[in-house]
Design a protein around this motif. Structure first.
Motif, PDB file in Angstrom:
ATOM      1  N   GLY A   7       0.779  -1.230   0.000  1.00 36.65           N
ATOM      2  CA  GLY A   7       0.000   0.000   0.000  1.00 36.65           C
ATOM      3  C   GLY A   7       0.811   1.280   0.000  1.00 36.65           C
ATOM      4  O   GLY A   7       0.248   2.370  -0.081  1.00 36.65           O
ATOM      5  N   SER A  16      -3.646  11.108   1.548  1.00 35.35           N
ATOM      6  CA  SER A  16      -3.896   9.928   2.368  1.00 35.35           C
ATOM      7  C   SER A  16      -3.380   8.672   1.678  1.00 35.35           C
ATOM      8  O   SER A  16      -3.316   8.607   0.443  1.00 35.35           O
ATOM      9  CB  SER A  16      -5.402   9.759   2.630  1.00 35.35           C
ATOM     10  OG  SER A  16      -5.928  10.855   3.323  1.00 35.35           O
ATOM     11  N   ARG A  18      -3.498   4.150   2.574  1.00 33.83           N
ATOM     12  CA  ARG A  18      -3.818   3.083   3.505  1.00 33.83           C
ATOM     13  C   ARG A  18      -2.868   1.923   3.275  1.00 33.83           C
ATOM     14  O   ARG A  18      -2.800   1.372   2.170  1.00 33.83           O
ATOM     15  CB  ARG A  18      -5.261   2.596   3.355  1.00 33.83           C
ATOM     16  CG  ARG A  18      -5.651   1.620   4.467  1.00 33.83           C
ATOM     17  CD  ARG A  18      -7.087   1.212   4.433  1.00 33.83           C
ATOM     18  NE  ARG A  18      -7.347   0.124   3.500  1.00 33.83           N
ATOM     19  CZ  ARG A  18      -8.327  -0.766   3.643  1.00 33.83           C
ATOM     20  NH1 ARG A  18      -9.144  -0.676   4.679  1.00 33.83           N
ATOM     21  NH2 ARG A  18      -8.515  -1.703   2.746  1.00 33.83           N
ATOM     22  N   SER A  20      -1.625  -1.949   4.222  1.00 34.97           N
ATOM     23  CA  SER A  20      -2.161  -3.230   4.669  1.00 34.97           C
ATOM     24  C   SER A  20      -1.008  -4.152   5.017  1.00 34.97           C
ATOM     25  O   SER A  20       0.081  -4.043   4.445  1.00 34.97           O
ATOM     26  CB  SER A  20      -3.005  -3.882   3.567  1.00 34.97           C
ATOM     27  OG  SER A  20      -4.100  -3.074   3.209  1.00 34.97           O
ATOM     28  N   PHE A  67      -3.332   9.272  11.957  1.00 32.56           N
ATOM     29  CA  PHE A  67      -3.232   7.865  11.564  1.00 32.56           C
ATOM     30  C   PHE A  67      -4.222   7.044  12.389  1.00 32.56           C
ATOM     31  O   PHE A  67      -4.471   7.344  13.564  1.00 32.56           O
ATOM     32  CB  PHE A  67      -1.833   7.331  11.815  1.00 32.56           C
ATOM     33  CG  PHE A  67      -0.758   7.868  10.894  1.00 32.56           C
ATOM     34  CD1 PHE A  67      -0.981   8.955  10.051  1.00 32.56           C
ATOM     35  CD2 PHE A  67       0.490   7.266  10.879  1.00 32.56           C
ATOM     36  CE1 PHE A  67       0.013   9.436   9.224  1.00 32.56           C
ATOM     37  CE2 PHE A  67       1.494   7.728  10.047  1.00 32.56           C
ATOM     38  CZ  PHE A  67       1.252   8.819   9.231  1.00 32.56           C
ATOM     39  N   THR A  68      -4.727   5.968  11.768  1.00 27.08           N
ATOM     40  CA  THR A  68      -5.626   5.050  12.462  1.00 27.08           C
ATOM     41  C   THR A  68      -5.224   3.618  12.146  1.00 27.08           C
ATOM     42  O   THR A  68      -5.131   3.240  10.975  1.00 27.08           O
ATOM     43  CB  THR A  68      -7.087   5.266  12.041  1.00 27.08           C
ATOM     44  OG1 THR A  68      -7.463   6.623  12.293  1.00 27.08           O
ATOM     45  CG2 THR A  68      -8.008   4.341  12.826  1.00 27.08           C
ATOM     46  N   SER A  70      -6.156  -0.422  12.466  1.00 22.80           N
ATOM     47  CA  SER A  70      -7.302  -1.312  12.637  1.00 22.80           C
ATOM     48  C   SER A  70      -6.882  -2.705  12.194  1.00 22.80           C
ATOM     49  O   SER A  70      -5.835  -2.875  11.565  1.00 22.80           O
ATOM     50  CB  SER A  70      -8.511  -0.828  11.835  1.00 22.80           C
ATOM     51  OG  SER A  70      -8.220  -0.808  10.440  1.00 22.80           O
ATOM     52  N   TYR A  79      -4.364  -2.885   9.243  1.00 25.59           N
ATOM     53  CA  TYR A  79      -4.351  -1.728   8.348  1.00 25.59           C
ATOM     54  C   TYR A  79      -3.784  -0.509   9.058  1.00 25.59           C
ATOM     55  O   TYR A  79      -3.859  -0.378  10.280  1.00 25.59           O
ATOM     56  CB  TYR A  79      -5.769  -1.400   7.879  1.00 25.59           C
ATOM     57  CG  TYR A  79      -6.471  -2.546   7.194  1.00 25.59           C
ATOM     58  CD1 TYR A  79      -7.367  -3.354   7.902  1.00 25.59           C
ATOM     59  CD2 TYR A  79      -6.239  -2.832   5.856  1.00 25.59           C
ATOM     60  CE1 TYR A  79      -8.005  -4.417   7.282  1.00 25.59           C
ATOM     61  CE2 TYR A  79      -6.880  -3.884   5.226  1.00 25.59           C
ATOM     62  CZ  TYR A  79      -7.764  -4.680   5.953  1.00 25.59           C
ATOM     63  OH  TYR A  79      -8.404  -5.713   5.329  1.00 25.59           O
ATOM     64  N   LEU A  80      -3.255   0.399   8.271  1.00 19.84           N
ATOM     65  CA  LEU A  80      -2.833   1.696   8.781  1.00 19.84           C
ATOM     66  C   LEU A  80      -3.357   2.756   7.827  1.00 19.84           C
ATOM     67  O   LEU A  80      -2.869   2.891   6.702  1.00 19.84           O
ATOM     68  CB  LEU A  80      -1.311   1.788   8.886  1.00 19.84           C
ATOM     69  CG  LEU A  80      -0.786   3.132   9.401  1.00 19.84           C
ATOM     70  CD1 LEU A  80      -1.311   3.415  10.807  1.00 19.84           C
ATOM     71  CD2 LEU A  80       0.742   3.151   9.404  1.00 19.84           C
ATOM     72  N   GLN A  81      -4.397   3.462   8.262  1.00 23.12           N
ATOM     73  CA  GLN A  81      -4.945   4.570   7.485  1.00 23.12           C
ATOM     74  C   GLN A  81      -4.184   5.838   7.862  1.00 23.12           C
ATOM     75  O   GLN A  81      -4.149   6.219   9.041  1.00 23.12           O
ATOM     76  CB  GLN A  81      -6.434   4.755   7.784  1.00 23.12           C
ATOM     77  CG  GLN A  81      -7.078   5.924   7.059  1.00 23.12           C
ATOM     78  CD  GLN A  81      -7.122   5.731   5.556  1.00 23.12           C
ATOM     79  OE1 GLN A  81      -7.465   4.658   5.077  1.00 23.12           O
ATOM     80  NE2 GLN A  81      -6.782   6.774   4.808  1.00 23.12           N
ATOM     81  N   ASN A  83      -3.806   9.817   7.147  1.00 25.43           N
ATOM     82  CA  ASN A  83      -4.407  11.025   6.598  1.00 25.43           C
ATOM     83  C   ASN A  83      -3.538  12.229   6.920  1.00 25.43           C
ATOM     84  O   ASN A  83      -2.667  12.165   7.785  1.00 25.43           O
ATOM     85  CB  ASN A  83      -5.805  11.223   7.181  1.00 25.43           C
ATOM     86  CG  ASN A  83      -6.754  10.101   6.849  1.00 25.43           C
ATOM     87  OD1 ASN A  83      -6.637   9.470   5.789  1.00 25.43           O
ATOM     88  ND2 ASN A  83      -7.690   9.832   7.738  1.00 25.43           N
TER      89      ASN A  83
END
Length: 120
Positions: A7, A16, A18, A20, A67-68, A70, A79-81, A83
């Motif tokens: 990713g 942004s 994301r 994986s 960052f988020t 999940s 995952y690492l989102q 933004n």
């Protein structure tokens, strides 16, 4: 367990991405998962981590609010989102898995890394 991160890419500041990280060869839900990064010429640093069930998350101050992390235990993926990316976020990002709790480690397994480049 084997970890495969993906990713990464090139993005302008403010954009942004994301990331994986797919796990195989182990019981994914039994691992505490984390993301680390290493910028050119710098040491690897902790970014974020998540507990086995996903109910607990931890962030470095530098990424908090942007960052988020999940996870989907059914898909064996974390995952690492990311933004509001900044040029200082440019780094190789690594996912890691730990058998026992420790926000910043020690981690037992590491992925190969995926490069994130943020232009100003």
């Amino acid at each position: 367990v084997q970890l495969q991160a993906s990713g990464g890419g090139f993005v302008q500041a403010g954009g942004s991405l994301r990331l994986s990280c797919a796990a195989s060869g182990g019981t994914f839900s039994s691992y505490f998962m984390g993301w680390f990064r290493q910028a050119p010429g710098k040491e690897r640093e902790f970014v974020t981590a998540i507990t086995r069930g996903g109910g607990g998350t931890y962030y470095a101050d530098s990424v908090k609010g942007r960052f988020t992390i999940s996870r989907d235990n059914a898909r064996n993926t974390v995952y690492l989102q990311m933004n509001s990316l900044k040029p200082e976020d440019t780094a190789v990002y690594y996912c890691a898995a730990a058998r026992s709790f420790g926000v910043q480690g020690p981690y037992d397994y590491w992925g190969q890394g995926t490069l994130v480049t943020v232009s100003s």
